[in-house]
Scaffold this motif. Sequence first.
Motif, PDB file in Angstrom:
ATOM      1  N   GLN A 553       0.828  -1.192   0.000  1.00 34.85           N
ATOM      2  CA  GLN A 553       0.000   0.000   0.000  1.00 34.85           C
ATOM      3  C   GLN A 553       0.870   1.252   0.000  1.00 34.85           C
ATOM      4  O   GLN A 553       2.033   1.220   0.405  1.00 34.85           O
ATOM      5  CB  GLN A 553      -0.914   0.018   1.227  1.00 34.85           C
ATOM      6  CG  GLN A 553      -0.167   0.035   2.552  1.00 34.85           C
ATOM      7  CD  GLN A 553      -1.091  -0.104   3.725  1.00 34.85           C
ATOM      8  OE1 GLN A 553      -1.513  -1.204   4.067  1.00 34.85           O
ATOM      9  NE2 GLN A 553      -1.413   1.007   4.357  1.00 34.85           N
ATOM     10  N   GLY A 554       0.292   2.337  -0.473  1.00 32.02           N
ATOM     11  CA  GLY A 554       1.011   3.596  -0.534  1.00 32.02           C
ATOM     12  C   GLY A 554       0.880   4.230  -1.908  1.00 32.02           C
ATOM     13  O   GLY A 554       0.084   3.794  -2.756  1.00 32.02           O
ATOM     14  N   GLU A 555       1.660   5.257  -2.132  1.00 35.11           N
ATOM     15  CA  GLU A 555       1.638   5.990  -3.388  1.00 35.11           C
ATOM     16  C   GLU A 555       3.024   5.995  -4.014  1.00 35.11           C
ATOM     17  O   GLU A 555       4.030   6.049  -3.312  1.00 35.11           O
ATOM     18  CB  GLU A 555       1.157   7.428  -3.160  1.00 35.11           C
ATOM     19  CG  GLU A 555      -0.262   7.498  -2.631  1.00 35.11           C
ATOM     20  CD  GLU A 555      -0.712   8.931  -2.414  1.00 35.11           C
ATOM     21  OE1 GLU A 555      -0.393   9.782  -3.261  1.00 35.11           O
ATOM     22  OE2 GLU A 555      -1.374   9.195  -1.399  1.00 35.11           O
ATOM     23  N   MET A 556       3.048   5.925  -5.320  1.00 37.28           N
ATOM     24  CA  MET A 556       4.296   5.869  -6.074  1.00 37.28           C
ATOM     25  C   MET A 556       4.231   6.887  -7.206  1.00 37.28           C
ATOM     26  O   MET A 556       3.247   6.964  -7.932  1.00 37.28           O
ATOM     27  CB  MET A 556       4.512   4.453  -6.646  1.00 37.28           C
ATOM     28  CG  MET A 556       5.756   4.318  -7.519  1.00 37.28           C
ATOM     29  SD  MET A 556       5.863   2.697  -8.337  1.00 37.28           S
ATOM     30  CE  MET A 556       6.134   1.619  -6.944  1.00 37.28           C
ATOM     31  N   ASP A 557       5.298   7.671  -7.335  1.00 35.50           N
ATOM     32  CA  ASP A 557       5.421   8.635  -8.420  1.00 35.50           C
ATOM     33  C   ASP A 557       6.584   8.228  -9.317  1.00 35.50           C
ATOM     34  O   ASP A 557       7.718   8.103  -8.839  1.00 35.50           O
ATOM     35  CB  ASP A 557       5.646  10.044  -7.882  1.00 35.50           C
ATOM     36  CG  ASP A 557       4.397  10.612  -7.230  1.00 35.50           C
ATOM     37  OD1 ASP A 557       3.348  10.613  -7.883  1.00 35.50           O
ATOM     38  OD2 ASP A 557       4.466  11.042  -6.061  1.00 35.50           O
ATOM     39  N   ILE A 558       6.296   8.019 -10.596  1.00 35.19           N
ATOM     40  CA  ILE A 558       7.306   7.664 -11.589  1.00 35.19           C
ATOM     41  C   ILE A 558       7.523   8.882 -12.470  1.00 35.19           C
ATOM     42  O   ILE A 558       6.574   9.416 -13.048  1.00 35.19           O
ATOM     43  CB  ILE A 558       6.860   6.459 -12.427  1.00 35.19           C
ATOM     44  CG1 ILE A 558       6.416   5.306 -11.518  1.00 35.19           C
ATOM     45  CG2 ILE A 558       7.975   6.009 -13.359  1.00 35.19           C
ATOM     46  CD1 ILE A 558       5.730   4.185 -12.252  1.00 35.19           C
ATOM     47  N   THR A 559       8.765   9.316 -12.589  1.00 41.01           N
ATOM     48  CA  THR A 559       9.074  10.556 -13.303  1.00 41.01           C
ATOM     49  C   THR A 559       9.985  10.275 -14.482  1.00 41.01           C
ATOM     50  O   THR A 559      10.989   9.567 -14.343  1.00 41.01           O
ATOM     51  CB  THR A 559       9.751  11.565 -12.362  1.00 41.01           C
ATOM     52  OG1 THR A 559       8.903  11.804 -11.239  1.00 41.01           O
ATOM     53  CG2 THR A 559      10.014  12.884 -13.075  1.00 41.01           C
ATOM     54  N   ASN A 560       9.639  10.823 -15.637  1.00 45.38           N
ATOM     55  CA  ASN A 560      10.514  10.815 -16.809  1.00 45.38           C
ATOM     56  C   ASN A 560      11.292  12.133 -16.790  1.00 45.38           C
ATOM     57  O   ASN A 560      10.746  13.188 -17.109  1.00 45.38           O
ATOM     58  CB  ASN A 560       9.693  10.688 -18.092  1.00 45.38           C
ATOM     59  CG  ASN A 560      10.564  10.546 -19.331  1.00 45.38           C
ATOM     60  OD1 ASN A 560      11.732  10.938 -19.349  1.00 45.38           O
ATOM     61  ND2 ASN A 560       9.993   9.970 -20.387  1.00 45.38           N
ATOM     62  N   HIS A 561      12.558  12.067 -16.385  1.00 46.72           N
ATOM     63  CA  HIS A 561      13.348  13.280 -16.236  1.00 46.72           C
ATOM     64  C   HIS A 561      13.753  13.877 -17.586  1.00 46.72           C
ATOM     65  O   HIS A 561      14.231  15.007 -17.625  1.00 46.72           O
ATOM     66  CB  HIS A 561      14.592  12.985 -15.402  1.00 46.72           C
ATOM     67  CG  HIS A 561      14.286  12.596 -13.995  1.00 46.72           C
ATOM     68  ND1 HIS A 561      14.115  13.501 -12.987  1.00 46.72           N
ATOM     69  CD2 HIS A 561      14.098  11.373 -13.425  1.00 46.72           C
ATOM     70  CE1 HIS A 561      13.842  12.870 -11.858  1.00 46.72           C
ATOM     71  NE2 HIS A 561      13.827  11.580 -12.095  1.00 46.72           N
ATOM     72  N   THR A 562      13.559  13.145 -18.654  1.00 42.03           N
ATOM     73  CA  THR A 562      13.907  13.653 -19.986  1.00 42.03           C
ATOM     74  C   THR A 562      12.787  14.498 -20.581  1.00 42.03           C
ATOM     75  O   THR A 562      13.034  15.578 -21.128  1.00 42.03           O
ATOM     76  CB  THR A 562      14.237  12.479 -20.922  1.00 42.03           C
ATOM     77  OG1 THR A 562      15.269  11.683 -20.344  1.00 42.03           O
ATOM     78  CG2 THR A 562      14.698  12.993 -22.281  1.00 42.03           C
ATOM     79  N   THR A 563      11.545  14.024 -20.480  1.00 40.38           N
ATOM     80  CA  THR A 563      10.406  14.722 -21.085  1.00 40.38           C
ATOM     81  C   THR A 563       9.556  15.476 -20.077  1.00 40.38           C
ATOM     82  O   THR A 563       8.753  16.321 -20.468  1.00 40.38           O
ATOM     83  CB  THR A 563       9.512  13.715 -21.826  1.00 40.38           C
ATOM     84  OG1 THR A 563       8.978  12.771 -20.873  1.00 40.38           O
ATOM     85  CG2 THR A 563      10.301  12.964 -22.883  1.00 40.38           C
TER      86      THR A 563
END
Length: 764
Positions: A553-563
């Motif tokens: 459980q919890g929250e996840m943030d996935i980031t594309n540092h290029t775009t």
Amino acid sequence: MSDSKHQSQYKGWLYKWTNYLKGYQKRWFVLQNGLLSYYRNQAEMAHTCRGTINLANALIHTEDSTTIVISNGGAQTFHLKATSEVERQKWVTALELAKSEAIKMMEAESDEEERQQPDKNELQIMVRNLGSKLEDLHTCNDLIAKHGSVLQKTLSELEQVDDPHEAASKLKAVNERATLFRITSNAMINACNEFYDVASVQGKRWQRLLTHEHEQRLKLEDMVEQLAKDQISLEKKARITIKEGRRAEGFASDDEDFFDALDHQVEQEFEVALPHSKDKLHRRTGSDMSMDSVANDMSSESESEGSVNEARVYTTKANSPKKTLQGQVKRDHKRQGSQDKIRPPRSSAASHDSAGAMVSRRKRRTWIKEKPNISLNLWSVMKNCIGKELSKIPMPVNFSEPLSMLQRLTEELEYSEILDNAALCDDSCEQLAYVAAFTVSAYATTLFRTGKPFNPLLGETYEFDRTDDYGWRSLAEQVSHHPPTLATHAEGRGWTMWQEFTMTTKFRGRYLQIIPMGIAHLSFSKSGSMYTWRKVTTTVHNIIVGRLWVDNQGEMDITNHTTGDKCHLKYSPYSYFSKEPPRKVSGVVTDSKENARWVLTGNWCTKMEGAPIIHTEESNKGKPVFETGPHKQLWKVRPPPNGAERIYYFSQLAIEMNEPEEGVAPTDTRNRPDQRMMEDGMWDEANRLKFLLEEKQRSARRQREAEVEKLKMQGEGLENKVYLPTWFNKELDPVTGTVLHIFNNKYWDHKVQQDWSCCPDIYL
């Protein structure tokens, strides 16, 4: 800067990078008792602490001649700048010394807790010693009574004698009797002193044991009481649910607002988690501080988080009444499969390389020895583990599975075909949707896998070369003992993944909570995109009573540092009374302009689906209404082998992971004797070897500490006198600004040459 009389305390000014001013600002730092704390100025020391890092679990890195980076497992990072190289060196030396002292203090506390639990033989020896001293006291008492009566009789006879010559003879006898009485009395006094000394020492030890047992009893009573309350609460809720039946299902909730929308009719609904809105974002620090101090001094280690926004998702049908619900997402009811079909690795004996040539494949095992039915007293182990960190608990192999944490982390690549599909995507948002599905697939093995992996030894490695079927190869190494940290690096078909993994764990009686720290990185060679994310919390329930079960459980943030694209995922906690699907995962992919582009739904144990958003509307309350395109399956779990419950619920990949292999490094997990003995079913021998391996590791640690103490006495710097991993180098990550271990690309060359001279001796 001012030097303290003790190395454990150090104070002075340093420049610290702060987000809200986008630059280095002068701050007052205090190093004391293994904690590095900072304040705006010296006056704030009495009331406001701006941030704290525990050095026992920290990594210290020097970026240049004046910059110091201190990271707490990726969760918190201080970027500090000294005025000169000399000042930086003084701080680094003080920090390394304080870290060494903090680690020794932590080990001493752990050893003291272990010493508080004597074994049966020690108690028997203790009782025998006291019994022997008590027998000596009884003997001395009998002798004193005997010699005292004789002396009293002789004195009475002396009083009745009138003849001087006879009186002299009787006086000599009196002296002899008095001498014997004095000797016996001295012996009695000595025996009393010895008994007192032994009883005093053992009494203090017994008092500590009684206090410890009393505290454990109170904790267990609280747990049992809480379990009883939870059971009563669940029974009440169940009775209410049964009583009400399904009457409430026919009514709309108060927060559902009907309004005109597109020409679609609701056929199926579910919910997704939306990214946090800008006006609700706030920053958090890794230390305990007031909200005012956070608002005034936001540090570089902060992470964005906010309240969760959710949108309802509906399967819709055209040419029907124009009604829908607020916050809904409308999706085309015609479900279409993905054009890029996900295919598992082929099971044939040969495959083709990129040039089309045939490549022979290794035939791998399909089964391991079944788990023996060996019972163990759970209470005898668990009652002493409450409140402790999992990595510091000397657990027997009876609670483990025959895989190490290095192998469990490598097992996350089981569904690497998702990354293969992502590498072929031209649309960055679609690629991010596949990456999000891959992060979810890593939790599929946790549904029934309640066994604890082996804690890797410092310097232990694990390579897994699956280029012949899966198309990737990976290497993992345990790079730190305090805090326990491992680093991995994997290369696949057009993608590269690396991460540094550490975690905090606490046993709370009814459940065990595992909080991962560190950041995972993923890059694609074709698009050049670079992704990062953090893992969510895993909880093992019913540790004491009931059947073990795992939830994520919890929250996840996935980031594309290029775009600049982002994906926000929410892992909903499991609940018996929730109307939501169990183990639900939902989220939305947004582009660099924060426009929603993809909707993701599914669960972490079965599958993940995604759909592109083709139209967006706003409801009368400001919540979005999405219309989506064709449905696409991004990931689906593969069923476990038949009879998996008899082999620790291993998947086929897990079965193959610990198979002996020639040519690997001598530090490879597959060469670890205690883990091999456990897999072969010889648990008693495995427990014995596990104890010997851990003792060897402690001995090596004490030897390193002795070298540090020697350098400390000589006044030499300790910056470079720390343990250095063999295949990973500690570097500053330019993307996240944290210190992490990066693969040095030397392992595979050493394997070809079979040159393992650089590997440490960690096994028996």
